[in-house]
Design a protein around this motif. Structure first.
Motif, mmCIF file in Angstrom:
data_model
loop_
_atom_site.group_PDB
_atom_site.id
_atom_site.type_symbol
_atom_site.label_atom_id
_atom_site.label_comp_id
_atom_site.label_asym_id
_atom_site.label_seq_id
_atom_site.Cartn_x
_atom_site.Cartn_y
_atom_site.Cartn_z
ATOM 1 N N ALA A 277 5.106 -7.266 -5.981
ATOM 2 C CA ALA A 277 3.427 -7.616 -6.319
ATOM 3 C C ALA A 277 3.449 -8.204 -5.114
ATOM 4 C CB ALA A 277 3.717 -9.035 -7.359
ATOM 5 N N SER B 103 -1.073 -6.569 -3.562
ATOM 6 C CA SER B 103 -2.298 -7.656 -3.592
ATOM 7 C C SER B 103 -1.928 -7.228 -2.324
ATOM 8 C CB SER B 103 -1.375 -8.835 -3.534
ATOM 9 O OG SER B 103 -0.355 -9.201 -4.865
ATOM 10 N N TYR C 97 6.854 -13.693 1.299
ATOM 11 C CA TYR C 97 6.842 -13.896 -0.206
ATOM 12 C C TYR C 97 8.041 -14.070 -0.480
ATOM 13 C CZ TYR C 97 5.149 -13.846 -4.818
ATOM 14 O OH TYR C 97 5.081 -13.846 -6.235
ATOM 15 N N ILE D 20 10.130 -16.641 0.004
ATOM 16 C CA ILE D 20 9.816 -18.118 -1.004
ATOM 17 C C ILE D 20 10.486 -17.401 -2.118
ATOM 18 C CG2 ILE D 20 8.376 -19.572 -1.707
ATOM 19 C CD1 ILE D 20 6.607 -18.907 0.227
ATOM 20 N N VAL D 21 10.394 -16.770 -2.865
ATOM 21 C CA VAL D 21 11.294 -15.553 -3.473
ATOM 22 C C VAL D 21 12.709 -15.949 -4.171
ATOM 23 C CG1 VAL D 21 11.495 -14.163 -5.708
ATOM 24 C CG2 VAL D 21 8.839 -15.029 -5.096
ATOM 25 N N VAL E 41 13.997 -20.417 -4.260
ATOM 26 C CA VAL E 41 13.454 -20.517 -6.013
ATOM 27 C C VAL E 41 14.437 -19.687 -6.466
ATOM 28 C CG1 VAL E 41 11.640 -20.431 -7.708
ATOM 29 C CG2 VAL E 41 10.717 -20.734 -5.292
ATOM 30 N N TYR E 42 14.328 -18.298 -6.879
ATOM 31 C CA TYR E 42 15.605 -18.138 -7.527
ATOM 32 C C TYR E 42 17.529 -17.848 -7.859
ATOM 33 C CZ TYR E 42 11.456 -15.872 -10.147
ATOM 34 O OH TYR E 42 10.877 -15.725 -11.357
ATOM 35 N N ARG F 36 17.206 -21.198 -8.725
ATOM 36 C CA ARG F 36 17.463 -21.375 -9.952
ATOM 37 C C ARG F 36 18.337 -20.725 -10.755
ATOM 38 N NH1 ARG F 36 11.958 -19.196 -12.020
ATOM 39 N NH2 ARG F 36 9.944 -21.567 -10.860
#
Lengths: 314, 119
Positions: B37, B41, B84, B87-88, B91-92, B95
């Motif tokens: 991603a 971008s 990025y 960060i991902v 976060v995961y 989770r």
């Protein structure tokens, strides 16, 4: 206070009982509001600027997942931008792809937050969202709130420059593209707002999780004040044109909405806090128990008293 | 029992999907998607940048040190993708741990229910 708790219980019971109908109705109303706002702010493509199209789109969104409201809103915006100019549409498509990759990568469950952020920003009171999402969401909600705010600000910027863009019909594509990109990048208020909301959301999120008394009201108050301070300082240093009246009204509304959210989600009685210690085979537990404020909802029993009827057989 | 049923119907389904993967596979897959991603971008923004500065670039292309320019573009790309991806990853990872904890809690309650029913 007791009567408010009874009202809260009635509302909760009502929503619980009729959720099957209320959820699609809520999505329908949110979608209608979003599409009508987009059409009223932009309105360059007359084919989609009609109540029938908005109604069909909203009905579709009411039965599909919430993220369809986000996707269809983006489609509406892109179509309006395409009607304005191809260069606008290209820039907006690129921006939306970047925002969608961020949004679906990190915060795809916050569709309502993304749409509400956009709507409230277009109304001039975006300050409610970071405080509310700090209370009910998490740090990744920064992405959904940021996407909503950015989208609304981009629409506002392009609309402000639409007349100049339409007058550039004879210019070549790169000149028009440069004009649109300059307009979008010059939007300092959008960057200020996104930064301020990110900080506010994180402050509210982390403060409300602290095991101190009145953590939620402290989080709401501190979040709203920090938001106002960052926006004011940013406005002064960047010489941007943030509406001070809007900021003050928005901050007050943020606190009011935050307190309403707290009333429904975290209504506790700190006076009856108990601290206990116990252990099991693996851990020692130091527990702080704070009881929720509840009240028994009065139930109505209807008793029918009929006089007995004598049946006479011949 | 009601809480278990509610959990199974809503959050439990998503947690079970997450825990079908090994931790490294789940997080690795999400980080890979994030890298793709970020790459897409970056590529789109780079194309827009080229179109924006098309005339200047065409005028100066023979004067530019292309290797230096390439290095600075690569450094920018790696920084953006790196930040990025981190960060991902964070976060995961959170989770996955949360889903594991919730399912562990669910299974222990299920076991207790089973013991109550067997008595």
């Amino acid at each position: 206070m007791a009567s408010l708790l009874v009202v809260k219980q009635y509302i909760t019971n009502f929503i619980g009982r009729y959720e099957v109908y209320l959820k699609p109705l809520g999505k329908f109303l949110l979608a209608m509001l979003a599409f009508m706002t987009i059409n009223s702010k932009l309105g360059y493509m007359h084919k989609i600027d009609s109540f029938a199209i908005v109604l069909i789109a909203a009905l579709l969104c009411s039965v599909l997942p919430t993220n369809f409201i986000v996707l269809l809103s983006a489609v509406f915006i892109i179509l309006h931008m395409y009607a304005l100019s191809l260069e606008c549409a290209i820039v907006v498509i690129v921006l939306f792809i970047i925002l969608f990759l961020l949004y679906f990568g990190l915060s795809s469950k916050d569709g309502v937050s993304a749409v509400m952020s956009g709507l409230l920003t277009s109304m001039g009171i975006p300050y409610i969202m970071p405080v509310t999402m700090g209370l009910v969401g998490g740090p990744t909600s920064i992405v959904s709130v940021g996407c909503g705010v950015m989208t609304s600000m981009i629409i506002k910027t392009i609309k402000a420059n639409a007349t100049a863009l339409m007058a550039m019909e004879t210019e070549d594509m790169t000149a028009k593209l440069r004009f649109v990109i300059d307009a979008v990048l010059d939007n300092k208020i959008a960057i200020l707002m996104v930064f301020s909301f990110a900080v506010t959301l994180l402050v509210v999120y982390f403060v409300r999780q602290l095991s101190i008394d009145f953590s939620w009201p402290i989080a709401i108050g501190s979040g709203a004040i920090i938001d106002a301070i960052i926006v004011l300082v940013g406005d002064l240093s960047m010489n941007s044109s943030v509406s001070i009246a809007g900021l003050l009204i928005g901050t007050v509304l943020a606190i009011v909405v935050g307190l309403i959210v707290q009333f429904f989600k975290f209504n506790v009685n700190y006076n009856k806090t108990e601290k206990v210690e116990f252990e099991d085979d693996e851990y020692f537990y130091y527990v702080k128990a704070v009881p929720k404020r509840t009240v028994a909802v009065p139930t109505r029993n209807v008793k029918k008293i009929n006089s007995s009827k004598k049946v006479v057989r011949k | 029992m009601t809480k278990l049923a509610i959990f199974e119907k809503e959050k439990g389904k998503k947690d079970m999907v997450i825990l079908n993967y090994f931790r490294s596979d789940y997080i690795g897959f999400k980080v890979l998607k994030a890298v793709l991603a970020a790459t897409l971008s970056f590529f789109m923004v780079f194309v827009l940048y080229l179109l924006y500065n098309f005339e200047t670039i065409m005028a100066d292309i023979y004067k530019m040190d292309l290797i230096d320019v390439g290095k600075s573009i690569l450094v920018m790309y790696l920084s953006i993708v790196g930040v990025y991806a981190v960060i991902v990853y964070a976060v995961y990872t959170h989770r996955y741990s949360k889903a594991k904890k919730e399912l562990k809690d669910y299974y222990s309650k299920l076991k207790r229910l089973e013991m109550m029913n067997s008595k």
